[in-house]
Design a protein around this motif. Structure first.
Motif, PDB file in Angstrom:
ATOM      1  N   LEU A 168       0.593  -1.405  -0.684  1.00  0.00           N
ATOM      2  CA  LEU A 168      -0.063  -0.228  -0.166  1.00  0.00           C
ATOM      3  C   LEU A 168       0.879   0.763   0.120  1.00  0.00           C
ATOM      4  O   LEU A 168       2.099   1.305   0.950  1.00  0.00           O
ATOM      5  CB  LEU A 168      -0.564  -0.104   1.429  1.00  0.00           C
ATOM      6  CG  LEU A 168      -1.561   0.852   1.678  1.00  0.00           C
ATOM      7  CD1 LEU A 168      -3.353   1.121   0.566  1.00  0.00           C
ATOM      8  CD2 LEU A 168      -2.737   1.302   2.734  1.00  0.00           C
ATOM      9  N   VAL A 169       0.570   2.324  -0.883  1.00  0.00           N
ATOM     10  CA  VAL A 169       0.988   3.566  -0.862  1.00  0.00           C
ATOM     11  C   VAL A 169      -0.318   4.073  -0.034  1.00  0.00           C
ATOM     12  O   VAL A 169      -1.041   4.911  -0.427  1.00  0.00           O
ATOM     13  CB  VAL A 169       1.689   3.760  -2.349  1.00  0.00           C
ATOM     14  CG1 VAL A 169       2.191   5.719  -2.001  1.00  0.00           C
ATOM     15  CG2 VAL A 169       2.758   3.068  -2.229  1.00  0.00           C
ATOM     16  N   VAL A 170      -0.152   5.021   1.013  1.00  0.00           N
ATOM     17  CA  VAL A 170      -0.770   6.172   1.257  1.00  0.00           C
ATOM     18  C   VAL A 170      -0.610   7.665   0.293  1.00  0.00           C
ATOM     19  O   VAL A 170       0.733   8.132   1.477  1.00  0.00           O
ATOM     20  CB  VAL A 170      -0.839   6.320   3.183  1.00  0.00           C
ATOM     21  CG1 VAL A 170      -2.256   6.929   3.354  1.00  0.00           C
ATOM     22  CG2 VAL A 170      -1.889   4.754   3.052  1.00  0.00           C
ATOM     23  N   ASN A 171      -1.539   8.417  -0.010  1.00  0.00           N
ATOM     24  CA  ASN A 171      -1.023   9.860  -1.164  1.00  0.00           C
ATOM     25  C   ASN A 171      -1.521  10.680  -0.320  1.00  0.00           C
ATOM     26  O   ASN A 171      -3.016  10.295   0.392  1.00  0.00           O
ATOM     27  CB  ASN A 171      -0.975   9.133  -2.302  1.00  0.00           C
ATOM     28  CG  ASN A 171      -0.268  10.638  -2.749  1.00  0.00           C
ATOM     29  OD1 ASN A 171       0.397  10.716  -2.945  1.00  0.00           O
ATOM     30  ND2 ASN A 171      -1.379  11.204  -4.042  1.00  0.00           N
ATOM     31  N   ARG A 172      -0.456  11.590  -0.489  1.00  0.00           N
ATOM     32  CA  ARG A 172      -1.217  13.078  -0.059  1.00  0.00           C
ATOM     33  C   ARG A 172      -1.631  12.730   1.958  1.00  0.00           C
ATOM     34  O   ARG A 172      -2.236  13.446   1.895  1.00  0.00           O
ATOM     35  CB  ARG A 172      -2.978  13.186  -0.771  1.00  0.00           C
ATOM     36  CG  ARG A 172      -2.313  13.172  -2.450  1.00  0.00           C
ATOM     37  CD  ARG A 172      -3.527  14.064  -3.432  1.00  0.00           C
ATOM     38  NE  ARG A 172      -3.509  15.620  -3.434  1.00  0.00           N
ATOM     39  CZ  ARG A 172      -3.182  15.961  -4.060  1.00  0.00           C
ATOM     40  NH1 ARG A 172      -4.616  15.438  -4.659  1.00  0.00           N
ATOM     41  NH2 ARG A 172      -4.047  17.445  -3.867  1.00  0.00           N
ATOM     42  N   VAL A 173      -1.077  12.554   2.516  1.00  0.00           N
ATOM     43  CA  VAL A 173      -0.796  12.590   3.563  1.00  0.00           C
ATOM     44  C   VAL A 173      -0.610  13.982   4.325  1.00  0.00           C
ATOM     45  O   VAL A 173       0.553  14.583   3.793  1.00  0.00           O
ATOM     46  CB  VAL A 173       0.048  11.965   4.202  1.00  0.00           C
ATOM     47  CG1 VAL A 173       0.215  11.618   5.679  1.00  0.00           C
ATOM     48  CG2 VAL A 173       0.272   9.856   4.495  1.00  0.00           C
ATOM     49  N   ARG A 174      -2.049  14.347   4.680  1.00  0.00           N
ATOM     50  CA  ARG A 174      -1.389  15.622   5.377  1.00  0.00           C
ATOM     51  C   ARG A 174      -1.835  15.555   7.167  1.00  0.00           C
ATOM     52  O   ARG A 174      -2.222  15.250   7.863  1.00  0.00           O
ATOM     53  CB  ARG A 174      -2.864  16.334   5.621  1.00  0.00           C
ATOM     54  CG  ARG A 174      -2.723  16.764   3.948  1.00  0.00           C
ATOM     55  CD  ARG A 174      -3.543  17.457   4.279  1.00  0.00           C
ATOM     56  NE  ARG A 174      -4.904  17.517   2.642  1.00  0.00           N
ATOM     57  CZ  ARG A 174      -5.123  17.743   1.989  1.00  0.00           C
ATOM     58  NH1 ARG A 174      -5.975  18.954   2.309  1.00  0.00           N
ATOM     59  NH2 ARG A 174      -6.390  17.305   0.912  1.00  0.00           N
ATOM     60  N   PRO A 175      -0.249  15.552   7.472  1.00  0.00           N
ATOM     61  CA  PRO A 175      -0.440  15.452   9.213  1.00  0.00           C
ATOM     62  C   PRO A 175      -0.937  15.892   9.890  1.00  0.00           C
ATOM     63  O   PRO A 175      -1.402  15.758  11.310  1.00  0.00           O
ATOM     64  CB  PRO A 175       1.598  15.517   9.147  1.00  0.00           C
ATOM     65  CG  PRO A 175       2.385  15.364   8.194  1.00  0.00           C
ATOM     66  CD  PRO A 175       1.414  16.389   7.000  1.00  0.00           C
TER      67      PRO A 175
END
Ligand SMILES: Nc1ncnc2c1ncn2[C@@H]1O[C@H](COP(=O)(O)OP(=O)(O)O)[C@@H](O)[C@H]1O
Ligand SMILES: [Mg+2]
Length: 246
Positions: A168-175
Motif C-alpha cells: 500500500l502507498v498512502v498518498n497526500r498525507v496531511r499530518p
C-alpha cells in the motif's frame, strides 16, 4: 530478472500516475532500466506527466500484438537515462493473456529491470490483463474513507489474481489533519486495506506544479514528495528504510 509491478486504486485521482512517473524516474536514477507503461487507456496521461507527449507513436497493444518490436514502441525519456515509456492505445484493447506474456517477455529480453504499469481506477476488464503478468502490486490510496474502501476492493481482486506481493502507498498525507483526528491515521488505513505499507507520500504542491511542466518531482527536488518517491524506489530495490517522519 524483470519485475512487473501493477499500480492500481479503487477510486480515481489517488496518485497512481504521479507514483508511476516518479518511482520510475527514481529507479532509473538508481541505475535501473525502467519501462513505465500507461495502462489507463481511456484517460491516458502518463506521457503528459513525463513531458513526453510527442515521443511515443506506438502503444503497448502494438508491442503486445508484435505489430512492432517493444524496443521500437518504447520511447526513451529525453533527460532521465534508463527511463522509457510505453503509451496506452486510445481504447482499451482486446488482448489475450498470451499477448501480455509476449509483452513482458520482450521487456525482459530488452534488459529492463522493471515494468511499472500505471493502472486504471476501479476494476475494469483490462485490469486482469495487467494482473496476469504482474509479479507485484501497489495499491495507492488517499486517507479518506471512499479511497480506502476502493483500495480494499482492488487489493482483494489482486489477491484473487494471485499477485504474490501487494503493498500500500498512502498518498497526500496531511499530518496536521491526522494529528487533529480529522483524517484516518495510517494504522487505520493499513488495517482497512489489509495490506502492508510500501510508503507514505505527503501532500506536496510541487507534485502538481511538476506534472504541469512535464517534469518529475524527483528531477527537481530533494524533500517532501520527492524524497518519499525516492524512498519507495529504494524499498522496491529491497532496502529497509524507516518511514518518513512528518
Ligand atoms: N502527493 C501529492 N500532493 C499533491 N498533489 C498530488 C499528490 N499526488 C498527486 N497529486 C495530484 O493529484 C492529481 C491526481 O493525481 P494522479 O497521479 O493523476 O492520480 P491517478 O493517476 O490515480 O488518477 C494530479 O493533479 C496530481 O498532480
Ligand atoms: Mg492516472
Amino acid at each position: 530478472m524483470l519485475k512487473v509491478i501493477l499500480i492500481a486504486s479503487g477510486k480515481g485521482g489517488t496518485g497512481k500516475t504521479s507514483l508511476t512517473a516518479s518511482a520510475g524516474a527514481a529507479l532509473a536514477q538508481l541505475g535501473r532500466k525502467v519501462l513505465v507503461m500507461d495502462g489507463d487507456c481511456g484517460l491516458r496521461n502518463l506521457d503528459l506527466v513525463l513531458g513526453m507527449s510527442d515521443a511515443a507513436v506506438f502503444s503497448f497493444a502494438d508491442a503486445a500484438r508484435d505489430t512492432v518490436p517493444l524496443t521500437r514502441a518504447a520511447a526513451a525519456h529525453p533527460v532521465i537515462a534508463g527511463l522509457h515509456l510505453l503509451t496506452a492505445p486510445a481504447e482499451p484493447p482486446t488482448l489475450t493473456n498470451a499477448q501480455m506474456e509476449h509483452l513482458s517477455r520482450s521487456a525482459d529480453e530488452a534488459g529492463f529491470d522493471y515494468l511499472l504499469i500505471d493502472g486504471p481506477a476501479g476494476l475494469p476488464e483490462e485490469l486482469s490483463l495487467y494482473a496476469h503478468i504482474a509479479t507485484q502490486g501497489i495499491v495507492v490510496t488517499m486517507p479518506d474513507p471512499a479511497s480506502i474502501r476502493g483500495a480494499e476492493r482492488v487489493a482483494r481482486r489482486m489477491e484473487q489474481s494471485c499477485i504474490m506481493r501487494i503493498r500500500l502507498v498512502v498518498n497526500r498525507v496531511r499530518p496536521r489533519l491526522i494529528r487533529h483526528g480529522l483524517a484516518a491515521n495510517i494504522d487505520d488505513v493499513m488495517d482497512a486495506a489489509g495490506l502492508p505499507l510500501l510508503g507514505l507520500v505527503p501532500e506536496d504542491e510541487d507534485v502538481i506544479a511538476c506534472a504541469g511542466s512535464g517534469k518529475s518531482v524527483v528531477q527537481v527536488k530533494k524533500t517532501g514528495a520527492a524524497q518519499a518517491y525516492r524512498n519507495i524506489a529504494r524499498r522496491l530495490e529491497g532496502e529497509r528504510l524507516p518511514l518518513m517522519k512528518f
